[in-house]
Every structure is written in structure tokens, then in C-alpha cells.
Design a protein around this motif. Structure first.
Motif, PDB file in Angstrom:
ATOM      1  N   GLY A  98      -3.317   3.487  -2.888  1.00  0.00           N
ATOM      2  CA  GLY A  98      -3.249   2.521  -3.991  1.00  0.00           C
ATOM      3  C   GLY A  98      -2.387   1.336  -3.600  1.00  0.00           C
ATOM      4  N   LEU A  99      -2.488   0.269  -4.376  1.00  0.00           N
ATOM      5  CA  LEU A  99      -1.738  -0.954  -4.099  1.00  0.00           C
ATOM      6  C   LEU A  99      -0.792  -1.258  -5.255  1.00  0.00           C
ATOM      7  CD1 LEU A  99      -4.633  -3.215  -2.754  1.00  0.00           C
ATOM      8  CD2 LEU A  99      -3.024  -1.833  -1.423  1.00  0.00           C
ATOM      9  N   ARG A 100       0.482  -1.448  -4.934  1.00  0.00           N
ATOM     10  CA  ARG A 100       1.443  -1.859  -5.955  1.00  0.00           C
ATOM     11  C   ARG A 100       1.392  -3.383  -6.079  1.00  0.00           C
ATOM     12  NH1 ARG A 100       3.816   1.074  -2.187  1.00  0.00           N
ATOM     13  NH2 ARG A 100       4.516   3.187  -2.655  1.00  0.00           N
ATOM     14  N   PRO A 101       1.343  -3.912  -7.300  1.00  0.00           N
ATOM     15  CA  PRO A 101       1.417  -5.373  -7.460  1.00  0.00           C
ATOM     16  C   PRO A 101       2.885  -5.808  -7.520  1.00  0.00           C
ATOM     17  CG  PRO A 101       0.892  -4.339  -9.564  1.00  0.00           C
ATOM     18  CD  PRO A 101       1.095  -3.232  -8.572  1.00  0.00           C
TER      19      PRO A 101
ATOM     20  N   LYS B 209       0.829  -1.213   0.000  1.00  0.00           N
ATOM     21  CA  LYS B 209       0.000   0.000   0.000  1.00  0.00           C
ATOM     22  C   LYS B 209       0.861   1.260   0.000  1.00  0.00           C
ATOM     23  CE  LYS B 209      -2.084   1.563   3.730  1.00  0.00           C
ATOM     24  NZ  LYS B 209      -3.018   1.836   4.838  1.00  0.00           N
ATOM     25  N   GLY B 210       0.458   2.198  -0.871  1.00  0.00           N
ATOM     26  CA  GLY B 210       1.092   3.516  -0.877  1.00  0.00           C
ATOM     27  C   GLY B 210       0.009   4.573  -0.769  1.00  0.00           C
ATOM     28  N   ILE B 211       0.147   5.502   0.157  1.00  0.00           N
ATOM     29  CA  ILE B 211      -0.856   6.571   0.258  1.00  0.00           C
ATOM     30  C   ILE B 211      -0.233   7.915  -0.131  1.00  0.00           C
ATOM     31  CG2 ILE B 211      -1.853   5.285   2.207  1.00  0.00           C
ATOM     32  CD1 ILE B 211      -1.486   8.323   3.519  1.00  0.00           C
ATOM     33  N   HIS B 212      -1.101   8.812  -0.576  1.00  0.00           N
ATOM     34  CA  HIS B 212      -0.678  10.150  -0.997  1.00  0.00           C
ATOM     35  C   HIS B 212      -1.618  11.188  -0.404  1.00  0.00           C
ATOM     36  CE1 HIS B 212       1.033   7.492  -4.075  1.00  0.00           C
ATOM     37  NE2 HIS B 212       1.924   8.434  -4.303  1.00  0.00           N
ATOM     38  N   LEU B 213      -1.056  12.353  -0.094  1.00  0.00           N
ATOM     39  CA  LEU B 213      -1.841  13.500   0.361  1.00  0.00           C
ATOM     40  C   LEU B 213      -1.826  14.554  -0.738  1.00  0.00           C
ATOM     41  CD1 LEU B 213      -0.272  13.942   3.943  1.00  0.00           C
ATOM     42  CD2 LEU B 213      -2.104  12.376   3.237  1.00  0.00           C
ATOM     43  N   VAL B 214      -2.929  15.266  -0.873  1.00  0.00           N
ATOM     44  CA  VAL B 214      -3.006  16.385  -1.818  1.00  0.00           C
ATOM     45  C   VAL B 214      -3.240  17.653  -1.015  1.00  0.00           C
ATOM     46  CG1 VAL B 214      -4.194  17.333  -3.821  1.00  0.00           C
ATOM     47  CG2 VAL B 214      -3.965  14.853  -3.582  1.00  0.00           C
ATOM     48  N   VAL B 215      -2.359  18.651  -1.216  1.00  0.00           N
ATOM     49  CA  VAL B 215      -2.468  19.914  -0.467  1.00  0.00           C
ATOM     50  C   VAL B 215      -2.455  21.079  -1.467  1.00  0.00           C
ATOM     51  CG1 VAL B 215      -1.332  18.952   1.576  1.00  0.00           C
ATOM     52  CG2 VAL B 215       0.039  20.168  -0.122  1.00  0.00           C
ATOM     53  N   PRO B 216      -3.045  22.219  -1.112  1.00  0.00           N
ATOM     54  CA  PRO B 216      -3.075  23.369  -2.029  1.00  0.00           C
ATOM     55  C   PRO B 216      -1.674  23.892  -2.326  1.00  0.00           C
ATOM     56  CG  PRO B 216      -4.656  23.648  -0.235  1.00  0.00           C
ATOM     57  CD  PRO B 216      -3.794  22.481   0.135  1.00  0.00           C
ATOM     58  N   LYS B 217      -1.527  24.461  -3.500  1.00  0.00           N
ATOM     59  CA  LYS B 217      -0.226  24.948  -3.974  1.00  0.00           C
ATOM     60  C   LYS B 217       0.381  25.973  -3.017  1.00  0.00           C
ATOM     61  CE  LYS B 217       2.453  24.811  -7.762  1.00  0.00           C
ATOM     62  NZ  LYS B 217       2.903  23.573  -8.399  1.00  0.00           N
TER      63      LYS B 217
ATOM     64  N   VAL C 284      -2.468 -16.618 -20.535  1.00  0.00           N
ATOM     65  CA  VAL C 284      -1.207 -15.926 -20.258  1.00  0.00           C
ATOM     66  C   VAL C 284      -1.415 -15.025 -19.052  1.00  0.00           C
ATOM     67  CG1 VAL C 284       0.413 -14.184 -21.150  1.00  0.00           C
ATOM     68  CG2 VAL C 284      -0.453 -15.976 -22.669  1.00  0.00           C
ATOM     69  N   VAL C 285      -0.416 -14.958 -18.174  1.00  0.00           N
ATOM     70  CA  VAL C 285      -0.482 -14.085 -17.001  1.00  0.00           C
ATOM     71  C   VAL C 285       0.673 -13.094 -17.064  1.00  0.00           C
ATOM     72  CG1 VAL C 285      -0.595 -13.970 -14.489  1.00  0.00           C
ATOM     73  CG2 VAL C 285      -1.389 -16.014 -15.663  1.00  0.00           C
ATOM     74  N   VAL C 286       0.375 -11.805 -16.852  1.00  0.00           N
ATOM     75  CA  VAL C 286       1.421 -10.788 -16.788  1.00  0.00           C
ATOM     76  C   VAL C 286       1.235 -10.020 -15.487  1.00  0.00           C
ATOM     77  CG1 VAL C 286       0.020  -9.193 -18.204  1.00  0.00           C
ATOM     78  CG2 VAL C 286       2.476  -8.785 -17.943  1.00  0.00           C
ATOM     79  N   ALA C 287       2.313  -9.823 -14.749  1.00  0.00           N
ATOM     80  CA  ALA C 287       2.198  -9.150 -13.445  1.00  0.00           C
ATOM     81  C   ALA C 287       3.517  -8.499 -13.070  1.00  0.00           C
ATOM     82  CB  ALA C 287       1.784 -10.151 -12.367  1.00  0.00           C
ATOM     83  N   GLY C 288       3.435  -7.620 -12.046  1.00  0.00           N
ATOM     84  CA  GLY C 288       4.606  -6.890 -11.571  1.00  0.00           C
ATOM     85  C   GLY C 288       4.808  -5.624 -12.377  1.00  0.00           C
ATOM     86  N   GLY C 289       6.055  -5.160 -12.420  1.00  0.00           N
ATOM     87  CA  GLY C 289       6.409  -4.032 -13.271  1.00  0.00           C
ATOM     88  C   GLY C 289       6.060  -2.672 -12.699  1.00  0.00           C
ATOM     89  N   LYS C 290       6.309  -1.646 -13.517  1.00  0.00           N
ATOM     90  CA  LYS C 290       6.095  -0.247 -13.160  1.00  0.00           C
ATOM     91  C   LYS C 290       5.178   0.391 -14.194  1.00  0.00           C
ATOM     92  CE  LYS C 290      10.146   1.830 -13.009  1.00  0.00           C
ATOM     93  NZ  LYS C 290       9.980   3.071 -12.750  1.00  0.00           N
ATOM     94  N   TYR C 291       4.494   1.423 -13.800  1.00  0.00           N
ATOM     95  CA  TYR C 291       3.599   2.130 -14.726  1.00  0.00           C
ATOM     96  C   TYR C 291       4.361   2.550 -15.982  1.00  0.00           C
ATOM     97  CZ  TYR C 291      -0.542   4.947 -15.852  1.00  0.00           C
ATOM     98  OH  TYR C 291      -1.678   5.457 -16.454  1.00  0.00           O
ATOM     99  N   THR C 292       5.550   3.096 -15.780  1.00  0.00           N
ATOM    100  CA  THR C 292       6.335   3.649 -16.886  1.00  0.00           C
ATOM    101  C   THR C 292       6.612   2.617 -17.974  1.00  0.00           C
ATOM    102  OG1 THR C 292       7.390   5.167 -15.328  1.00  0.00           O
ATOM    103  CG2 THR C 292       8.494   4.871 -17.440  1.00  0.00           C
TER     104      THR C 292
END
Length: 586
Positions: free
Chosen positions: A361-364, A277-285, A390-398
Motif C-alpha cells: 500500500g501507499l501512504r499519502p 510504500k509499505g508492504i505486509h506479509l501474511v503467515v499462518p497462525k 477543497v483539498v484534504v490530504a495526509g493524516g492517519k487512518y485512525t
């Protein structure tokens, strides 16, 4: 011939420009499900996150009859809840994973320069140095290598190179930092995008080339002939109807749900996918006074402060998660962790009251490498556990495009036909063709349409050359050119367009993924919820009762998320988040 080999590029670009962008409205969704059930596909992709959507685009642009089904909305899992960065993975250099970094930097360059310049943008980061001498040499060498690898990929010349800054220079570009928090700094560039919008654009691009795509279509079982998987039973989540979709090859691209999908055939597969699990905060500029993003080291990982329009995104955490996968919850402890670490370098600390939005969000991750999730592999794996699947898993968004290519290459082995090689290196996404020329003409577009130039820029950076479709809506109904009440970064036309062209089926899809209103406003989108539902209603055939249901469902979701963020730990946060129903009844 390798993916995007010489000799195919010109033809790929010419074909792309001749394709009419698909419309993903309610009628098109029903037609896609019916079409998939009527004739056997070459490839059926399960899961429309970035990897699944990319796999569908790869398969269809090789000339394969392709289908894509998603149980919820495009990118509704991991692919809408990332740090929204397209990056080479600077920290993987420290792990000496040069191949992964080189691959990711090449993909970053392709996305910036050719495939999606309207969606992927450069972003500067400042890395504060805390030790004299050795740290500048050590970190500077790493960033120099990062830049060199980017340029050597052949697609990295569009980004400025890194630079060394003194403490005074660093404080000039980032006055928010405590003077004692650094002795100097390095500044380098990566890139960012709106992850959910990127996936929706990928899906539309695949559909434009002929892929049949349907959201709210859940795989509830697989069809088998002996050992071989020959199709899937798919439930229309909206109506309850079921379809049998036959395919020569099925690709399981369900990310953190990989093991659950495999369980439907009684096979766990050759690897296990674990969720982090990765969490993020959003704050005003205005809460962080800086002209650049920040990257900070923590004892467990790295912390980013990322520019995001009129906001900052602060993230991320990295903790094991084995609770509800659909709605990972951020606890009070997670929020405190991020605030504590970012405040260790900020002259004016952030408080809970500064937090506009929170998302988790959750990283696989491929399990079995290490007990610490931050050290689990970000490499991807492709397997063929049983014939036809076929199974594909792992990796990075990029590196989604490379994952998609590998998955389709594996599926092709099971097809009794010659199949063209991957061409996606030369297939720009919907809205990319002509974007640069339109950007240069933005002042003229504003003058011609009466839309303020800042709004034109906003639309170009979200829709690229598809902006004409938004302008046509506004021309037909001038009220759609007005901003949303309480979320004035967005025009009313964008809500209508999301439902008519981008496959949005529910209010949550619009407020959370087609726009980012749910994390960019202090009220989390509740103020404009009814207005948005009323704009969607004519497109989706909703009456007053369904509008009320959509608004009530969204308000319950927001309240459940707020309650989860008040809880002390994962268990209590998960229980609170599950207090809101998952599906809006029709």
C-alpha cells in the motif's frame, strides 16, 4: 459548537437508531449516478477511501445534499492496504508530537466504545527490551504516558493498561522469541480493524443518511464558471456513459492521487502529496507461537507482528514510490527485508514458503518536510486552492473522522447557508447499534438459526447487528450457509451479500476487499474464484461469458502479483505487476 458537543449526543444516537441501513446493489448505483446528475449537490466528495467516505458521512449528517464518487472500488487504494491498526502512534511520542497522539487516542477510544465496536477490537503488543536499566525506564515512561493520555481523552478506559514483564514472563506469552533477543519486555494495548470492511461500512452509513454514492465512477474533468469549480464530469467506468454532476463545493479526498486530481483543473494546489510504500506479509497462525502481537524496532522504522484471525500480519516497509499508484508492487527485496528483520528475534525463522499472502500500500505523505519518507508528516492539511474546491490530504487512518470534519468545515465556508456543526462523534456506523446485546446472545442465535456459534461470532464481528440480513439469505437458501471451498473462514452468503448490499461489482472486489481471501490462502483465492463468481452472477446479471472473464482476470492478477514478488527491485516488480489488465471488461 465543537464536534460532538454536549447536548447533541442523545439526539445523534436516537436519530442513528431510526435510520434504515442502505442497500448498495447494482440498481442503487445507477440510481445514485442519475440522481446526482439531476440536481445540484451541496457537496460532492471525490475518492472513497477512509477520508472520502468519512467526509461524505460528515457532510450528510449535517443536513447537506451529498454525493460520493470513486473511480474503482471502496477503499481500493491505501485504505485497504494498511497495517489494519487503529492506534495513537506510540512512535510519535518519541518525536514529541503530543497533539497528534492525543487526537489519535481519543479517536481510538471513540471507535472502540461507541462508533464501531463490532469492527474495532483491542489487540495486545509486546515490546522486547534489549538493554538493562535505561531502556525499561525510557520505553516504560513512554508507554505510561501513552496510557495516561488515552484515559485523559475520556475514551480510553476500555483497554487494559501496560505492564512490565521479565524475560521469563515475556517468553511465556511469546514463546516464539529467541531468549537472547530480549532482557525483558513491555506489553501494551492498541486496536485493529479490517480496513476495507470499515470503509465499506462507512459508505453504507453515509448512504443510509441520504448520501448518493457510486463506485466505478471516475472524475475525468471539472466544470468551471470563471475561476470557480462548479461540478465534475464523471465517467461510468462500467458502461462508458458520462454524467455532469454539479455541486456548490467539491472535496478532493483522493489520497496519493491528490496531485493527479488537482491537475484536472490545471492547479497543483498549495502542497504536494508524496507516496511511501509499505508492504505486509501474511503467515499462518501456527508459524509464530505467541499469544500477543509484537512491535520491534528496525533501523528505519518499526516492525509489527499483528494477530489477524488464523494468521499473522508482518509489516511494514517505508520506501519512496513514484511508479504505478493503483497497483504498488512488492519486490523480492521488500519480502527479504521483512523476513530478515522478523527472523532476528524469532527462535524458529520464517521462510518464503510460510508466506500465504503479500500486499503493498501507499501512504499519502505531505512532502517538503524531510527527504526520508518515514519522517514526513502524518499531520493532515486542508486547503481551498480555488473557489468551489477543497483539498484534504495526509493524516492517519485512525484520525479520518477529524480530517473529514476539517474538510467539511472548510467546504461550509463556501456555502451561502447556515450549516449544523459536526455530529459524527455520536453517529455509530451501520451494524454498531445493538451489537453488544447480540454478542451476548450469540449462543441463542446459533441455536435458533442452526449456524455454528463460531460462525455467528465471525458474522457479528464483520457485520454487527446487520447479521440478520445474512441470516435471511441463508434462510432463503440453505446452501449459502455453507463455507466457501478452499476458503472456509467465509460463508457463501457473504459473497452474495457483498454484491447485493455492499457495492461489490467484480470478483476482485469480493476476494480482495469484502473478504481477505486473496491474502489469507496459499492459492490467493484462485481455488474459490469460480464459485464466488457464480454466486455473484445472479445479483449482477452476469452470464457464463462474464463469469469466465471475471475468473480469468482475477487469475491473471494473482499471477502478475506473484511474478512481481519474484523481481529484485521496484522497477522490475512494477513492470511485472502491470502485466495484468486493470479493468474487467463487461
Amino acid at each position: 459548537m465543537p464536534c460532538g458537543a454536549p447536548g447533541r449526543g442523545t439526539r445523534g444516537r436516537r436519530e442513528a437508531s431510526a435510520v434504515k441501513t442502505a442497500t448498495l446493489g447494482p440498481k442503487e448505483r445507477v440510481r445514485a449516478l442519475t440522481t446526482m446528475a439531476e440536481r445540484e449537490l451541496d457537496v460532492l466528495v471525490v475518492g472513497a477511501g477512509v477520508v472520502g467516505a468519512g467526509t461524505a458521512l460528515d457532510a450528510v449528517t449535517r443536513g447537506l445534499a451529498t454525493g460520493l464518487v470513486e473511480a474503482r472500488d471502496w477503499a481500493s487504494g491505501t485504505s485497504s492496504r494498511s497495517s489494519k491498526l487503529i492506534h495513537g502512534g506510540l512512535r510519535y511520542l518519541e518525536m514529541l508530537d503530543f497533539a497528534l497522539v492525543r487526537e489519535a487516542l481519543k479517536e481510538r477510544g471513540l471507535l472502540l466504545e461507541r462508533l464501531a465496536p463490532h469492527l474495532v477490537k483491542p489487540v495486545p503488543f509486546l515490546y522486547p527490551l534489549q538493554h538493562q536499566g535505561w531502556e525499561r525506564l525510557y520505553a516504560g515512561s513512554g508507554v505510561a504516558l501513552y496510557d495516561a493520555m488515552s484515559v485523559s481523552s475520556g475514551h480510553g478506559r476500555g483497554l487494559p493498561v501496560h505492564r512490565h514483564l521479565s524475560r521469563r514472563q515475556a517468553l511465556r506469552v511469546a514463546p516464539c522469541l529467541k531468549r537472547e533477543a530480549l532482557v525483558g519486555a513491555l506489553q501494551y494495548y492498541d486496536a485493529q480493524m479490517d480496513d476495507a470492511r470499515y470503509v465499506a461500512t462507512l459508505v453504507r452509513t453515509a448512504a443510509s443518511y441520504g448520501a448518493q454514492v457510486a463506485s466505478r465512477a471516475r472524475v475525468i474533468g471539472f466544470l468551471r464558471e470563471g475561476e470557480r469549480v462548479v461540478g465534475a464530469r464523471v465517467q461510468d467506468v462500467e458502461t462508458g456513459g458520462e454524467y455532469e454532476i454539479r455541486a456548490k463545493q467539491i472535496v478532493n479526498a483522493t489520497g496519493v492521487w491528490t496531485d493527479d486530481t488537482q491537475a484536472l483543473i490545471g492547479e497543483r494546489g498549495q502542497f504536494h502529496v508524496r507516496a511511501s510504500k509499505g508492504i505486509h506479509l501474511v503467515v499462518p497462525k501456527d508459524r509464530i507461537h505467541s499469544t500477543t502481537g509484537l512491535i520491534l524496532r528496525t533501523e528505519k522504522s518499526v516492525l509489527f507482528v499483528i494477530p489477524w484471525g488464523r494468521h499473522w500480519i508482518v509489516g511494514t516497509t517505508d520506501t519512496d514510490w513514484d511508479l504505478d499508484k493503483a497497483h504498488p508492487a512488492a519486490s523480492s527485496a521488500d519480502i527479504d527485508y521483512l523476513l530478515e528483520h522478523v527472523n532476528s528475534v524469532l527462535a524458529v525463522p520464517l521462510t518464503r514458503d510460510d508466506v500465504q499472502g503479500v500486499y503493498a500500500g501507499l501512504r499519502p505523505l505531505l512532502a517538503g518536510e524531510s527527504d526520508a519518507t518515514s519522517k514526513l508528516s502524518r499531520e493532515h492539511t486542508v486547503a481551498h486552492p480555488v473557489p468551489g474546491l477543497v483539498v484534504v490530504a495526509g493524516g492517519k487512518y485512525t484520525t479520518y473522522r477529524v480530517m473529514a470534519k476539517d474538510a467539511v468545515d472548510e467546504a461550509v465556508h463556501g456555502l451561502d447557508q447556515r450549516v449544523a456543526p459536526c455530529v459524527t462523534e455520536n453517529v455509530p456506523l451501520a451494524g454498531a447499534e445493538g451489537y453488544a446485546a447480540l454478542w451476548n446472545a450469540r449462543a441463542r442465535i446459533a441455536e435458533r438459526t442452526g449456524i455454528h456459534v463460531a460462525r455467528v461470532e465471525h458474522l457479528l464481528n464483520r457485520f454487527g447487528s446487520l447479521i440478520d440480513e445474512l441470516i435471511a439469505l441463508i434462510k432463503a437458501d440453505a446452501s449459502l450457509g455453507e463455507p466457501l471451498t478452499g476458503a472456509d473462514d467465509y460463508l457463501r452468503a457473504e459473497v452474495v451479500y457483498a454484491a447485493s448490499h455492499e457495492g461489490a461489482r467484480h470478483l476482485d472486489d469480493v476476494l480482495t476487499r469484502r473478504t481477505r481471501i486473496s491474502i489469507e490462502t496459499f492459492d490467493r483465492g484462485t481455488r474459490c474464484a469460480r464459485e464466488c463468481a457464480e454466486l455473484m452472477a445472479p445479483v449482477l446479471g452476469w452470464g457464463p461469458e462474464q463469469i469466465d472473464k471475471e475468473v480469468a482476470h482475477y487469475e491473471k492478477r494473482v499471477e502478475a502479483e506473484r511474478e512481481s514478488q519474484r523481481q529484485p527491485d521496484d522497477l522490475t516488480a512494477d513492470a511485472a505487476r502491470l502485466g495484468a489488465p486493470d479493468i474487467v471488461p463487461l
